[in-house]
Design an enzyme around this catalytic site. Structure first.
Site: not given
Length: 629
Positions: A170, A172, A199, A202-203, A231-232, A283, A350, A377
């Site tokens: 990730d 991010h 991923d 995001d963030r 998943n993002h 992932h 989750r 993840h």
């Protein structure tokens, strides 16, 4: 004692003190980590729960016209279905504003060259860079879609030329981490291949730059870059966790069309990679139902989002079962997490995917004749973790993920004929934190975690008060520590060491040691910055339908939905849902919508909650925007 004896005893005492000090710091670090992770997973669980609820409402609530409400509720199809004109929409997105004399950024070609990639990296590296023009962003996205469409669901990566391959987890939106990886390990090429394991956005604040840079590397070095979906890579997740807001900020009038192109990229991203037919890279992970032959053969393009299984138009139950089983194949490889216990169970933390044990990993590897699995993840303090007897590796490449100093990033190089893993750790901590002592760094991260936790506690205030008062029938204002811990865990849904944290969150009577529970809601730490607390804005695409649904649920026309009316609506949905909401889930959803915590949900709260979980992008203003922003 002699001088030597005194010296030895002093040394032993200092050593004992230092060990206790390190132990205390480690305890603080561990419970801080638990707070961050529990809040993160609780947020994902709430997102999935609310999204499923609103989709159920829009899909299955009766036609308001039949109830005399006067507004049609459209029957919303699954997010897994696709518009027949999507390719045309993607083509239309490319006709984004032409360049003008105002633009001062870099110019790139299509197809991209190595010089274009170097210019892109240099431009992104600068703190005050001119934003890349929307026309060039659209061009990269369109070329990437054309390339990704030709790839299989599982990429076949080889080290025949390179003798090694690098896997990153990730990112991010952490552009600095990606640049550090390239600086330490070199740019991708056929001689230096990379797998980026999902991923990307995001963030972090530079999600678009990370995504564009990875796509540019893919286009310039198609034999040296493999991109997996995470998943993002899902616009519903992006709407909650920041990437949609980032796009709307950076490219105001062109954001909808660029997001449509990004949706195309997401849908065509491969679901994993297999290195030398020996190592699977996905992932999330696997489950006891994961079948790589099935994953290879499914139509990945139709999965706009994984947050809801596809709904078949067929009335035949067999067709629906096939759709949902296929959806589970994709969901499990993107959302699952490992566990130490054997077996495979739903991932309740989750709210999506599975927990899979070492026995599941062993059977999966034996079935598909693989050596081990590499997944991402999950944030790890050191950037990586080896589990399941060395057969499962977690790699996470976003350093300082929760807070400055919270974790290192890492990447793994698989080297030689046996693909032996070699880990490289790094961090991109700000200059101001480099001068801090170890204790100060732990305190900084701890303070941030406690601020996050205080926000969750305040959000659950009414529910907690109910529980506290049950334990205090005489109204003394005090309850035992055990009662307080039990209430905190059950009402916040966070499994963290409450007993250890009580001194930081609540006041106690010095004699009885009982908890003064009203002090739970005092602000013990400075509040969160407003810019961090805001949630991305999305459009009310279904506003008229939702207003009609609100009036249906509000049976007494009071303008508010009570818990009883909400329960009646859920009961109405149960006849349409295979997995109806339990009473506890109903209460959780109702509490989530009750933003001001007055015990009822008004129309604004109902619409606001939907806005936070609705899909993005929406059909918006298509006016040309000649400026890059």
């Amino acid at each position: 004692m002699t001088k030597v004896e005194r010296t030895m005893k002093a040394a032993i005492l200092i050593q004992q003190w230092y060990r206790r000090y390190l132990a205390r710091m480690e305890v603080r670090r561990r419970y801080t980590w638990t707070i961050f992770q529990s809040i993160e997973y609780a947020g994902e669980q709430d997102q999935i729960k609310l999204y499923n609820f609103f989709n159920a409402l829009l899909t299955h609530m009766p036609d308001p016209a039949a109830r005399g409400v006067g507004s049609d509720v459209s029957s919303k199809s699954s997010t897994a279905t696709t518009s027949p004109n999507f390719e045309d929409e993607v083509e239309d997105c490319v006709s984004i504003s032409t360049l003008d004399n105002v633009y001062k950024g870099i110019h790139i070609n299509s197809p991209l060259t190595r010089q274009d990639l170097d210019a892109l990296i240099e431009s992104f590296r600068k703190k005050k860079q001119h934003r890349l023009h929307a026309k060039y962003v659209a061009s990269i996205l369109k070329d990437a879609i054309a390339h990704l469409k030709r790839l299989p669901n599982l990429n076949q990566a080889s080290t025949a030329i390179s003798k090694q391959i690098t896997i990153c987890g990730d990112l991010h939106g952490k552009l600095e981490d990606l640049l550090v990886v390239f600086h330490k390990n070199g740019l991708p090429s056929a001689e230096n291949p990379y797998v980026f394991n999902g991923d990307f956005v995001d963030r972090g604040k530079k999600g678009l730059e990370v995504l564009l840079l990875l796509l540019a590397c893919l286009l310039v070095f198609p034999d040296g870059v493999y991109l997996n979906r995470g998943n993002h890579e899902d616009l519903i997740m992006n709407a909650r966790y920041g990437f949609v807001r980032e796009m709307k900020t950076k490219y105001k009038q062109n954001s909808d069309r660029l997001l449509k192109l990004i949706e195309g990229v997401y849908r065509w991203l491969p679901l994993g990679a297999v290195v030398n037919n020996k190592v699977l890279v996905v992932h999330g992970g696997v489950s006891d139902a994961t079948d790589l032959d099935w994953v290879r053969s499914l139509d990945r393009y139709k999965y706009v989002s994984l947050l809801r299984p596809p709904v078949s138009d067929s009335t035949a139950s067999g067709a629906e079962v096939v759709d949902k089983m296929e959806w589970k194949q994709v969901f499990d490889v993107l959302w699952s997490d490992p566990q130490n216990l054997e077996g495979c169970v739903p991932n309740t933390l989750r709210g999506a995917g599975t927990y899979f044990g070492p026995d599941v990993t062993d059977r999966f590897l034996e079935k598909h004749k693989l050596m081990f699995v590499v997944r991402s993840h999950e944030c790890k303090t050191g950037g990586y973790e080896i589990a399941h007897g060395g057969k499962l590796i977690t790699i996470f490449s976003a350093s300082n993920y929760y807070e400055l100093g919270s974790n290192k990033g890492a990447y793994v190089k698989l080297v030689g004929p046996q693909l032996d893993p070699h880990f490289v750790q790094f961090t991109t901590a700000a200059a101001r934190t480099k001068k801090l002592t170890f204790r100060q760094r732990v305190g900084l991260v701890e303070s941030s975690a406690l601020r996050e936790l205080s926000g969750k506690v305040l959000a659950a205030r009414e529910s907690l008060l109910d529980e506290f008062r049950k334990a205090d029938p005489d109204g003394t204002g005090f309850i035992t520590v055990t009662e307080w811990c039990s209430a905190m865990e059950s009402r916040t849904g966070l499994t963290i060491p409450w007993r250890m944290l009580r001194e930081k969150l609540v006041s106690q009577d010095p004699v009885s040691k009982n908890v003064e529970y009203m002090t739970t809601f005092q602000e013990h730490l400075p509040g969160k910055k407003a810019s961090e607390a805001t949630v991305v804005e999305t459009l009310y695409r279904n506003k008229s339908s939702l207003e009609a649904i609100f009036r249906i649920i509000d049976k007494d026309n009071s303008g508010y939905i009570s818990k009883e009316e909400f329960a009646d609506a859920c009961a109405l949905l149960e006849q349409h849902l295979q997995n109806p909401f339990s009473k506890e889930q109903q209460l959780d959803i109702c509490r989530s919508m009750d933003i001001n915590k007055d015990g009822m949900v008004d129309l604004n709260e109902f619409l606001e909650t939907f806005r936070l979980v609705d899909m993005a992008p929406h059909d918006g203003d298509d006016a040309d925007d000649s400026s890059p922003g």
